[in-house]
Design a protein around this motif. Structure first.
Motif, PDB file in Angstrom:
ATOM      1  N   LYS A 239       0.803  -1.259  -0.391  1.00 39.91           N
ATOM      2  CA  LYS A 239      -0.048  -0.084   0.305  1.00 39.91           C
ATOM      3  C   LYS A 239       1.109   1.637   0.078  1.00 39.91           C
ATOM      4  O   LYS A 239       0.471   2.012  -0.576  1.00 39.91           O
ATOM      5  N   GLN A 240       1.760   1.375   0.671  1.00 43.61           N
ATOM      6  CA  GLN A 240       2.612   1.789   0.968  1.00 43.61           C
ATOM      7  C   GLN A 240       3.392   2.496  -0.554  1.00 43.61           C
ATOM      8  O   GLN A 240       3.552   3.728  -0.675  1.00 43.61           O
ATOM      9  N   LEU A 241       3.901   1.237  -1.532  1.00 51.12           N
ATOM     10  CA  LEU A 241       4.580   1.356  -2.931  1.00 51.12           C
ATOM     11  C   LEU A 241       3.428   2.845  -3.718  1.00 51.12           C
ATOM     12  O   LEU A 241       3.885   3.256  -4.492  1.00 51.12           O
ATOM     13  N   VAL A 242       2.308   2.346  -3.488  1.00 51.38           N
ATOM     14  CA  VAL A 242       1.229   2.508  -4.409  1.00 51.38           C
ATOM     15  C   VAL A 242       1.069   4.026  -3.969  1.00 51.38           C
ATOM     16  O   VAL A 242       1.094   4.978  -4.989  1.00 51.38           O
ATOM     17  N   LYS A 243       0.976   4.715  -3.257  1.00 51.46           N
ATOM     18  CA  LYS A 243       1.186   5.970  -1.977  1.00 51.46           C
ATOM     19  C   LYS A 243       2.714   6.875  -3.364  1.00 51.46           C
ATOM     20  O   LYS A 243       2.018   7.849  -3.598  1.00 51.46           O
ATOM     21  N   LYS A 244       3.440   6.422  -3.071  1.00 51.42           N
ATOM     22  CA  LYS A 244       4.731   7.402  -3.914  1.00 51.42           C
ATOM     23  C   LYS A 244       4.707   7.008  -5.776  1.00 51.42           C
ATOM     24  O   LYS A 244       4.329   7.229  -6.706  1.00 51.42           O
TER      25      LYS A 244
END
Length: 83
Positions: A78-83
């Protein structure tokens, strides 16, 4: 010719399912997957193919193992998608 890669793929396939499979090879270095049948006659499950193609075929054949995903893996993706 090294067939360790191909025989390992067949071994993994045998561990995934309840059936027994075997590998055959010819003088040209081509591999095929077979399954022992009745009266000791093996049935070929594919045409002879190169080692890399054979390994891809065997890896996709039969039941597949579901990969476990932890909560940390989900949060990280999920954190990778936000960036």
């Amino acid at each position: 010719m090294r067939s360790t890669k191909a025989s390992s793929a067949v071994e993994r396939l045998n561990k995934r399912g309840d059936q027994t499979y075997s590998m055959g090879t010819n003088g040209k270095g081509l591999f095929w997957l077979s399954q022992p049948g009745e009266n000791g006659v093996s049935a070929k499950l594919c045409e002879p193919m190169t080692m890399d193609d054979f390994v891809m075929f065997v890896n996709g054949f039969g039941p597949q193992i579901v990969k476990r995903v932890s909560k940390l893996d989900v949060e990280f993706s999920k954190q990778l998608v936000k960036k």
